[in-house]
Motif scaffolding. Structure first.
Motif, PDB file in Angstrom:
ATOM      1  N   LEU A  54       0.834  -1.213   0.000  1.00  0.00           N
ATOM      2  CA  LEU A  54       0.000   0.000   0.000  1.00  0.00           C
ATOM      3  C   LEU A  54       0.864   1.257   0.000  1.00  0.00           C
ATOM      4  N   ALA A  55       1.938   1.231   0.796  1.00  0.00           N
ATOM      5  CA  ALA A  55       2.792   2.421   0.898  1.00  0.00           C
ATOM      6  C   ALA A  55       3.492   2.731  -0.411  1.00  0.00           C
ATOM      7  N   THR A  56       3.848   1.707  -1.179  1.00  0.00           N
ATOM      8  CA  THR A  56       4.590   1.916  -2.426  1.00  0.00           C
ATOM      9  C   THR A  56       3.688   1.945  -3.655  1.00  0.00           C
ATOM     10  N   SER A  57       2.375   1.866  -3.441  1.00  0.00           N
ATOM     11  CA  SER A  57       1.431   1.895  -4.561  1.00  0.00           C
ATOM     12  C   SER A  57       1.239   3.326  -5.069  1.00  0.00           C
ATOM     13  N   PRO A  58       1.087   3.490  -6.378  1.00  0.00           N
ATOM     14  CA  PRO A  58       0.801   4.833  -6.908  1.00  0.00           C
ATOM     15  C   PRO A  58      -0.564   5.356  -6.466  1.00  0.00           C
ATOM     16  N   GLY A  63       0.654   9.826  -2.530  1.00  0.00           N
ATOM     17  CA  GLY A  63       1.633   9.321  -3.488  1.00  0.00           C
ATOM     18  C   GLY A  63       2.442   8.169  -2.942  1.00  0.00           C
ATOM     19  N   ALA A  64       3.084   7.449  -3.856  1.00  0.00           N
ATOM     20  CA  ALA A  64       3.855   6.262  -3.479  1.00  0.00           C
ATOM     21  C   ALA A  64       5.102   6.634  -2.701  1.00  0.00           C
TER      22      ALA A  64
END
Length: 211
Positions: A54-58, A63-64
């Protein structure tokens, strides 16, 4: 059964400074989904594979996050924990109530174990005795003192060994009792219990054959 009987120990942990990328690779290598996060030897958070995705998702709010972001910026905190001497059903209740998939176990301030949902499922199998060769009876009883003793006494008279016995409510003033017994021939037992007036729900009564 207590938490100490089912928890994993020692526990794999990461420091707050470890990157999201490194933590995710550890999870993949170890085939785990939850890692306690430590700072100077003390538990300060939990990070999961879902947190990292979730944290690194666009699509993440704001934002990621870069993959070199420290887990300390993404981890869940404060941490819900358990004690080694907690009953497993209490750990299950807490995990369901908090909607979490793992529970770090502390002895004082020291992290000594971790319990996951899979561990609790395995505990359930052990508690029910399903791992042993056994048969299953399900009997509806009045919810009043002496009814379980009466059923157990009836089985004892038939020299039937009880591996496990669990109950749950099945209506106003009654409980369903699930009994694991040391024989696979439960239809014979059920037939005898019905003749004694018991409301046997499993195994079902076989219909009479007609010519």
């Amino acid at each position: 059964m207590l938490v100490k009987d089912v928890m994993h120990s020692p526990v794999l942990t990461v420091d707050v400074s470890v990157t999201l990328e490194a933590a995710y690779h550890i999870m993949l290598q170890r085939n785990i989904r939850h890692i306690p996060v430590m700072r100077e030897g003390r538990l300060v958070g939990m990070i999961t594979d879902r947190d990292i995705r979730l944290a690194t998702s666009p699509f993440a709010a704001g934002g990621a996050q870069p993959i070199d972001t420290p887990v300390g910026q993404v981890m869940a905190h404060p941490v819900v924990t358990g004690d080694p001497l907690d009953p497993v059903e209490e750990a299950a209740r807490v995990m369901r109530q908090r909607k979490i998939g793992a529970l770090p176990i502390l002895e004082g301030d020291r992290l000594v174990g971790i319990v996951t949902g899979i561990d609790l499922l395995e505990a359930l199998l052990r508690l029910t005795g399903v791992e042993k060769p056994s048969g299953r009876l399900e009997v509806c009883l009045d919810d009043r003192p002496g009814e379980l003793a009466r059923l157990s006494g009836e089985l004892a008279q038939q020299k039937i060994n009880i591996h496990s016995l669990l109950t749950y409510p099945c209506g106003e003033g009654s409980v369903t009792t699930v009994v694991r017994v040391g024989t696979l021939d439960t239809r014979k037992i059920a037939r005898g219990l019905r003749q004694q007036g018991y409301d046997v729900r499993w195994p079902p009564e076989m219909p009479s054959k007609t010519l």
